[in-house]
Design a protein around this motif. Structure first.
Motif, PDB file in Angstrom:
ATOM      1  N   ASP A  27       0.840  -1.202   0.000  1.00 26.36           N
ATOM      2  CA  ASP A  27       0.000   0.000   0.000  1.00 26.36           C
ATOM      3  C   ASP A  27       0.874   1.250   0.000  1.00 26.36           C
ATOM      4  O   ASP A  27       1.762   1.392   0.836  1.00 26.36           O
ATOM      5  CB  ASP A  27      -0.919   0.010   1.214  1.00 26.36           C
ATOM      6  CG  ASP A  27      -1.866  -1.179   1.240  1.00 26.36           C
ATOM      7  OD1 ASP A  27      -2.228  -1.655   0.149  1.00 26.36           O
ATOM      8  OD2 ASP A  27      -2.218  -1.635   2.337  1.00 26.36           O
ATOM      9  N   ARG A  47      -2.504  -7.336  -9.670  1.00 19.64           N
ATOM     10  CA  ARG A  47      -3.455  -7.812  -8.650  1.00 19.64           C
ATOM     11  C   ARG A  47      -3.348  -7.008  -7.363  1.00 19.64           C
ATOM     12  O   ARG A  47      -4.331  -6.768  -6.675  1.00 19.64           O
ATOM     13  CB  ARG A  47      -3.202  -9.283  -8.319  1.00 19.64           C
ATOM     14  CG  ARG A  47      -4.014 -10.256  -9.107  1.00 19.64           C
ATOM     15  CD  ARG A  47      -3.965 -11.644  -8.496  1.00 19.64           C
ATOM     16  NE  ARG A  47      -2.637 -12.172  -8.272  1.00 19.64           N
ATOM     17  CZ  ARG A  47      -1.946 -12.889  -9.159  1.00 19.64           C
ATOM     18  NH1 ARG A  47      -2.464 -13.174 -10.338  1.00 19.64           N
ATOM     19  NH2 ARG A  47      -0.747 -13.328  -8.876  1.00 19.64           N
ATOM     20  N   GLY A  93      -2.587  -3.945  -7.147  1.00 17.35           N
ATOM     21  CA  GLY A  93      -3.017  -2.567  -7.358  1.00 17.35           C
ATOM     22  C   GLY A  93      -1.894  -1.550  -7.374  1.00 17.35           C
ATOM     23  O   GLY A  93      -2.123  -0.358  -7.188  1.00 17.35           O
ATOM     24  N   PRO A  98       0.209   1.081  -8.908  1.00 14.17           N
ATOM     25  CA  PRO A  98      -0.167   1.903 -10.066  1.00 14.17           C
ATOM     26  C   PRO A  98       0.712   1.747 -11.305  1.00 14.17           C
ATOM     27  O   PRO A  98       0.201   1.742 -12.416  1.00 14.17           O
ATOM     28  CB  PRO A  98      -0.088   3.341  -9.536  1.00 14.17           C
ATOM     29  CG  PRO A  98      -0.223   3.214  -8.062  1.00 14.17           C
ATOM     30  CD  PRO A  98       0.383   1.882  -7.696  1.00 14.17           C
ATOM     31  N   GLU A 158      -2.605   1.433 -15.004  1.00 12.69           N
ATOM     32  CA  GLU A 158      -4.022   1.107 -14.851  1.00 12.69           C
ATOM     33  C   GLU A 158      -4.251  -0.369 -14.519  1.00 12.69           C
ATOM     34  O   GLU A 158      -4.812  -1.126 -15.302  1.00 12.69           O
ATOM     35  CB  GLU A 158      -4.828   1.528 -16.080  1.00 12.69           C
ATOM     36  CG  GLU A 158      -4.820   3.020 -16.317  1.00 12.69           C
ATOM     37  CD  GLU A 158      -5.763   3.446 -17.424  1.00 12.69           C
ATOM     38  OE1 GLU A 158      -6.816   2.828 -17.616  1.00 12.69           O
ATOM     39  OE2 GLU A 158      -5.419   4.433 -18.097  1.00 12.69           O
ATOM     40  N   PRO A 159      -3.805  -0.778 -13.312  1.00  8.27           N
ATOM     41  CA  PRO A 159      -3.989  -2.176 -12.918  1.00  8.27           C
ATOM     42  C   PRO A 159      -5.463  -2.522 -12.745  1.00  8.27           C
ATOM     43  O   PRO A 159      -6.241  -1.728 -12.217  1.00  8.27           O
ATOM     44  CB  PRO A 159      -3.249  -2.267 -11.581  1.00  8.27           C
ATOM     45  CG  PRO A 159      -3.246  -0.878 -11.046  1.00  8.27           C
ATOM     46  CD  PRO A 159      -3.197   0.020 -12.246  1.00  8.27           C
ATOM     47  N   LYS A 160      -5.831  -3.683 -13.235  1.00  6.41           N
ATOM     48  CA  LYS A 160      -7.191  -4.194 -13.036  1.00  6.41           C
ATOM     49  C   LYS A 160      -7.102  -5.712 -13.014  1.00  6.41           C
ATOM     50  O   LYS A 160      -6.665  -6.322 -13.990  1.00  6.41           O
ATOM     51  CB  LYS A 160      -8.126  -3.731 -14.139  1.00  6.41           C
ATOM     52  CG  LYS A 160      -9.556  -4.197 -13.882  1.00  6.41           C
ATOM     53  CD  LYS A 160     -10.544  -3.542 -14.785  1.00  6.41           C
ATOM     54  CE  LYS A 160     -11.933  -4.019 -14.366  1.00  6.41           C
ATOM     55  NZ  LYS A 160     -12.959  -3.477 -15.187  1.00  6.41           N
ATOM     56  N   GLU A 161      -7.509  -6.289 -11.897  1.00 12.11           N
ATOM     57  CA  GLU A 161      -7.482  -7.727 -11.692  1.00 12.11           C
ATOM     58  C   GLU A 161      -6.082  -8.284 -11.933  1.00 12.11           C
ATOM     59  O   GLU A 161      -5.160  -7.909 -11.237  1.00 12.11           O
ATOM     60  CB  GLU A 161      -8.554  -8.400 -12.551  1.00 12.11           C
ATOM     61  CG  GLU A 161      -9.964  -7.958 -12.150  1.00 12.11           C
ATOM     62  CD  GLU A 161     -11.028  -8.427 -13.106  1.00 12.11           C
ATOM     63  OE1 GLU A 161     -10.732  -9.195 -14.041  1.00 12.11           O
ATOM     64  OE2 GLU A 161     -12.182  -8.019 -12.898  1.00 12.11           O
ATOM     65  N   TYR A 185      -2.387  -5.168 -16.257  1.00 12.87           N
ATOM     66  CA  TYR A 185      -2.469  -3.725 -16.450  1.00 12.87           C
ATOM     67  C   TYR A 185      -3.202  -3.470 -17.758  1.00 12.87           C
ATOM     68  O   TYR A 185      -2.947  -4.139 -18.762  1.00 12.87           O
ATOM     69  CB  TYR A 185      -1.061  -3.116 -16.493  1.00 12.87           C
ATOM     70  CG  TYR A 185      -0.392  -3.079 -15.143  1.00 12.87           C
ATOM     71  CD1 TYR A 185      -0.556  -1.987 -14.302  1.00 12.87           C
ATOM     72  CD2 TYR A 185       0.383  -4.131 -14.696  1.00 12.87           C
ATOM     73  CE1 TYR A 185       0.041  -1.942 -13.054  1.00 12.87           C
ATOM     74  CE2 TYR A 185       0.985  -4.104 -13.444  1.00 12.87           C
ATOM     75  CZ  TYR A 185       0.807  -3.003 -12.637  1.00 12.87           C
ATOM     76  OH  TYR A 185       1.409  -2.968 -11.396  1.00 12.87           O
TER      77      TYR A 185
END
Length: 192
Positions: A111, A137, A139, A141, A158-161, A164
């Motif tokens: 984080d 996964r 997140g 960036p 643009e991470p998604k699942e 990227y």
């Protein structure tokens, strides 16, 4: 009085305990990636040179003051029934104001990490595919990949699942934009 029965450890817990108990030779890195323990040998001089050149530019040109760590392991969210991934990127960048590295032991949550950096070495497929999935996964960036085999730098965003959604690749020698919070053109000429 009867002794309390202990719950048996799950396969994932056994794997994590075994991983954390590893004693790797000096310079080697052990990582737990998608349920597999991966051990990598020490990097070569060119590998370290590339990292140094990039870190220098980030410190000189980034719009946001960044801290860098090159040996800090990240605990990443994972998919399915696998234990959390534990990956040691070649480098992580985080806004200095967060002071993420302060007080953390050798493994820390991801984080607040703005970007991870990997330079390909003995297992380039892991950097190109497996670690990319792990970072997405989690997140994170931005993922900056320096692929020495094909002389190319790629910024994934643009991470998604498990991946990227965006990426921009440039050959060594061509500048590549590092988006906000970095907001500058990374010069890759020195990587030639």
């Amino acid at each position: 009085m009867t002794a309390m029965a202990h719950e048996p450890l799950s396969q994932e817990e056994v794997l994590l305990e075994g991983f954390l108990a590893l004693d790797t030779p000096e310079g080697f890195r052990a990582e737990l990636i998608e349920g597999e323990i991966v051990v990598a040998p020490p990097p070569d001089g060119d590998h370290e040179d590339y990292i140094g050149l990039i870190v220098e530019q980030v410190h000189l040109h980034s719009r946001t003051r960044m801290q860098f760590a090159g040996t800090k392991g990240l605990i990443l969210r994972s998919g399915g029934s696998c234990p959390k991934d534990r990956v040691i990127p070649d480098g992580t960048f985080a806004p200095r104001e967060l002071r993420l590295y302060r007080g953390a032991d050798s493994w820390m949550p991801c984080d607040g990490v703005a970007m991870v950096l990997e330079v390909t070495s003995t297992k380039p497929k892991a950097d190109r595919e497996v670690k990319r999935r792990c970072y997405a996964r989690a997140g994170i960036p931005f993922y900056l990949l320096v692929d020495r085999d094909i002389a190319q730098v790629t910024v994934f965003s643009e991470p998604k699942e498990d991946d990227y959604r965006e990426h921009c690749a440039r050959p060594f020698g061509k500048p590549i934009t590092l988006p906000e919070p970095f907001a500058f053109e990374l010069d890759t000429a020195d990587l030639l």
